[in-house]
Structure formats: C-alpha cells, structure tokens
Design an enzyme around this catalytic site. Structure first.
Site, PDB file in Angstrom:
ATOM      1  N   HIS A  16       0.870  -1.172   0.000  1.00 10.71           N
ATOM      2  CA  HIS A  16       0.000   0.000   0.000  1.00 10.71           C
ATOM      3  C   HIS A  16       0.912   1.228   0.000  1.00 10.71           C
ATOM      4  CE1 HIS A  16      -3.453   2.495   0.619  1.00 10.71           C
ATOM      5  NE2 HIS A  16      -2.987   2.963   1.766  1.00 10.71           N
ATOM      6  N   CYS A 104      -3.329   3.239  -5.419  1.00 13.41           N
ATOM      7  CA  CYS A 104      -2.697   4.065  -4.382  1.00 13.41           C
ATOM      8  C   CYS A 104      -1.267   4.458  -4.748  1.00 13.41           C
ATOM      9  CB  CYS A 104      -2.750   3.359  -3.023  1.00 13.41           C
ATOM     10  SG  CYS A 104      -1.983   1.731  -2.998  1.00 13.41           S
TER      11      CYS A 104
END
Length: 158
Positions: A16, A104
């Site tokens: 992430h 992301c």
C-alpha cells in the site's frame, strides 16, 4: 521522513502507498469502507469505490512495516514539498479506483511528480497476468497433445 515523501507499506498480500504530509499524517487512496465486500469491489472498475483521505500515519500502517520509498527521484524531479502536499490535499474526496489505472501507488506518484506513471502495482499485475496466461496456454497445449496422442493410440489398437 519529510512532507511529500512516498510511504510504502507492507500489507499481507500487496504494497500500500501513502503520501507523508507532516505532523505524523499521510494522505492515501483507500477503500471507503474496510469490510471485505468493499475491498473486493476495488478490483472492479467503474463507479466511485474509494476515497482520498488524510489519516494518522500510525492508523494507516496498522502495525505493518513501512519505509520512505521515493524510488523515482533518480528518474524524475519531485515537485517542491509544499506543492506536493497542497496537490494531495486538493485531491481529498471520492475517487474512481482501478487496480491498474488509478491505484494508491499511482496516486502518490501523481502527487509527487505530476506524471502518469504505471508503478510497481500495475507492472506486477500485468506480469502476473502474463505468467498466468502463459501457464494456462502451456497447460492447454499439453492437454491437447495428450488428447491427440490418446486418440492416435486408440486408432493403432483397433
């Protein structure tokens, strides 16, 4: 850690990414909800399924390992720190998510460099898809060859 740094977070099955904005806060592209259905829904393109939000770094990393990873700095010039942070702040709100096109990692790259760059997530997904496709094709050819060989042997035995 400096404002404008890209933060890479080791999650269980993926990386992430978030953008450090100072005061122990990050701005990240994340699911609107944390339930399983919402996360699975992120894999499907279409309507708004994610949100750009400001979060506490501690909450964002959730006990996982993380690091500053401005891996494109040698290739592209980052914008000034204030510009990076202000750009990210202006992006806060609903966001159309797509695992390959609007993820992301791509979000933090856009904020830091203002470039449209397919990061590791997209390239790794494409590579994985290619490998799976090649494996499936190989297995298909082997299976087809096996069937042809079996048919040939049946004809010989008649």
């Amino acid at each position: 850690m400096e404002p404008g740094d890209m933060i890479e977070i080791d999650r269980k099955y993926y990386q992430h990414w978030a953008l450090y904005v100072g005061d122990n806060d990050v701005i990240q592209l994340a699911p609107k909800h944390s339930d399983r259905e919402s996360i699975l829904g992120l894999l499907q393109p279409g309507e708004v399924k994610a949100v750009v939000k400001r979060s506490c770094l501690k909450n964002c990393v959730a006990g996982m390992r993380y690091r500053v990873n401005n891996y494109l700095d040698g290739k592209y010039t980052p914008k000034p720190k204030d510009d990076i942070v202000n750009f990210a702040k202006n992006m806060i709100g609903n966001f159309n998510y797509n695992f390959l096109l609007n993820n992301c990692e791509k979000f933090v790259i856009l904020c830091r460099y203002r470039i449209n760059y397919a990061g590791h997530q997209a390239r790794n997904t494409i590579a994985l898809g290619s490998a799976v496709g090649a494996t499936a094709a190989t297995l298909g050819f082997i299976g087809f060859g096996f069937i042809l060989n079996k048919m040939k042997n049946k004809r010989k035995n008649k």
